[in-house]
Design a protein around this motif. Structure first.
Motif, mmCIF file in Angstrom:
data_model
loop_
_atom_site.group_PDB
_atom_site.id
_atom_site.type_symbol
_atom_site.label_atom_id
_atom_site.label_comp_id
_atom_site.label_asym_id
_atom_site.label_seq_id
_atom_site.Cartn_x
_atom_site.Cartn_y
_atom_site.Cartn_z
ATOM 1 N N UNK A 110 35.595 39.945 22.193
ATOM 2 C CA UNK A 110 36.392 41.154 22.378
ATOM 3 C C UNK A 110 35.594 42.302 22.955
ATOM 4 N N UNK A 111 34.357 42.448 22.525
ATOM 5 C CA UNK A 111 33.528 43.569 22.987
ATOM 6 C C UNK A 111 32.504 43.148 24.037
ATOM 7 N N UNK A 112 32.737 42.001 24.670
ATOM 8 C CA UNK A 112 31.805 41.537 25.711
ATOM 9 C C UNK A 112 31.851 42.470 26.901
ATOM 10 N N UNK A 113 30.693 42.948 27.338
ATOM 11 C CA UNK A 113 30.611 43.894 28.447
ATOM 12 C C UNK A 113 30.051 43.258 29.712
ATOM 13 N N UNK A 114 29.977 41.942 29.702
ATOM 14 C CA UNK A 114 29.455 41.255 30.875
ATOM 15 C C UNK A 114 30.481 41.174 31.997
ATOM 16 N N UNK A 115 30.091 40.493 33.056
ATOM 17 C CA UNK A 115 30.972 40.322 34.216
ATOM 18 C C UNK A 115 31.179 38.838 34.488
ATOM 19 N N UNK A 116 32.412 38.503 34.838
ATOM 20 C CA UNK A 116 32.779 37.136 35.146
ATOM 21 C C UNK A 116 33.122 37.067 36.626
ATOM 22 N N UNK A 117 32.353 36.266 37.372
ATOM 23 C CA UNK A 117 32.511 36.211 38.828
ATOM 24 C C UNK A 117 32.665 34.759 39.265
ATOM 25 N N UNK A 166 25.381 39.155 45.552
ATOM 26 C CA UNK A 166 24.902 38.700 44.244
ATOM 27 C C UNK A 166 23.964 39.739 43.638
ATOM 28 N N UNK A 167 23.028 40.227 44.443
ATOM 29 C CA UNK A 167 22.039 41.171 43.938
ATOM 30 C C UNK A 167 22.653 42.521 43.591
ATOM 31 N N UNK A 168 23.728 42.884 44.260
ATOM 32 C CA UNK A 168 24.415 44.130 43.910
ATOM 33 C C UNK A 168 24.931 44.073 42.477
ATOM 34 N N UNK A 169 25.457 42.920 42.106
ATOM 35 C CA UNK A 169 25.928 42.743 40.730
ATOM 36 C C UNK A 169 24.779 42.882 39.743
ATOM 37 N N UNK A 170 23.662 42.246 40.084
ATOM 38 C CA UNK A 170 22.492 42.312 39.198
ATOM 39 C C UNK A 170 21.975 43.739 39.108
ATOM 40 N N UNK A 171 21.960 44.443 40.233
ATOM 41 C CA UNK A 171 21.519 45.838 40.237
ATOM 42 C C UNK A 171 22.388 46.685 39.317
ATOM 43 N N UNK A 172 23.685 46.434 39.381
ATOM 44 C CA UNK A 172 24.608 47.196 38.545
ATOM 45 C C UNK A 172 24.324 46.963 37.073
#
Length: 293
Positions: free
Chosen positions: A223-230, A263-269
């Motif tokens: 519920x509180x997961x703050x990750x990203x699913x791509x 891909x790296x933009x996501x990691x940077x974020x």
């Protein structure tokens, strides 16, 4: 022109095929030949040309058939320019080719000056794109390294895939940049035997299995997961499937060949918002008690 630049010519007229080969070799290219689409697929099993020049009407497998097969089943060739040779460039032919993803057309009888100019232009465009991507990647990499210098902790990246070897260049690059990379098999996905507790970015490499179980991933997120699913999709992914993915809760997708810049933009974020190790967070507390997918 570098002789390492390879062109595959696919043409069922033997004399024309020989003429094409001779003209292109005189211009400094290395030339591979095939008399139809089926023969071309045999050649492509061992070679990756820099450009494909293909007749539209041939026996066994015609030009549109070859292009469709390549775009659907051989993503490693998606960055290879594909040019049709045709004796009847009707409006319907042009529309069909564009929808299939052809890059250009040349009409018969062949104007060899125009042929060489078209080939050079197509190869030049690919080179400009590669140079631009390298420049962007270098800028992003430098920014990435600066962020790493002021942030502690690693970005935790997981890939769901049935073919880990296909993404080795990507996982190697992320590991080199300091990410903690792990793999989740499609079997684990089907059995729902993994958690997102220690994942900041979850990449799912599209397949029938991934598509089928996608709803279990999106609905089973803590519920509180703050990750990203791509989702990492094939190139030219159909709009109707994209709409279906959004309905299933996919937040973002990147098409093949999975540009490193994206891909790296996501990691940077993630790095910019990363909580240093040793500090508590509501996410960490929630993750500790979250259940498996």
């Amino acid at each position: 022109m570098s002789e390492k630049t390879t062109i595959l010519c696919v043409e069922d007229e033997a004399m024309l095929l020989e003429d094409l080969k001779e003209e292109l070799e005189d211009a400094g290219y290395r030339v591979l030949t095939a008399e139809n689409g089926a023969a071309a697929m045999s050649v492509l099993g061992d070679e990756k040309p820099n450009l494909i020049l293909c007749d539209m009407m041939m026996p066994r497998m015609d030009g549109p058939g070859l292009l469709t097969h390549i775009r659907k089943n051989h993503p490693k060739l998606n960055d290879v320019p594909f040019i049709f040779l045709t004796a009847k460039a009707t409006r319907e032919d042009l529309i069909e080719g564009k929808r299939l993803g052809v890059d250009d057309y040349l009409t018969k009888p062949v104007d060899y000056d125009l042929l060489l100019a078209t080939v050079e232009s197509s190869l030049g465009q690919i080179k400009r794109i590669e140079q631009r991507n390298k420049k962007q990647l270098l800028q992003l990499y430098n920014s990435f390294q600066k962020q790493r210098a002021v942030k502690s902790g690693k970005v935790r990246v997981s890939f769901v895939t049935g073919k880990p070897d296909s993404i080795v260049p990507l996982t190697s690059a992320l590991t080199e940049l300091g990410c903690q990379v792990s793999m989740i098999s499609e079997d684990q996905l089907a059995r729902q035997s993994f958690t997102l507790d220690d994942v900041d970015i979850l990449f799912l490499v599209y397949s029938k299995i991934v598509h089928y179980y996608l709803k279990f991933v999106t609905s089973g997120k803590p519920k509180d997961w703050r990750g990203e699913l791509v989702l990492l999709t094939p190139s030219n992914f159909p709009p109707d499937k994209k709409a279906s993915l959004v309905e299933n809760g996919v937040e973002d997708y990147i098409e093949y060949p999975y540009p490193p810049v994206e891909i790296f933009k996501l990691v940077m974020r993630r790095i910019q918002g990363k909580i240093p190790e040793g500090q508590s967070s509501s996410r960490e507390g929630a993750s500790a008690s979250s259940s498996s997918l």
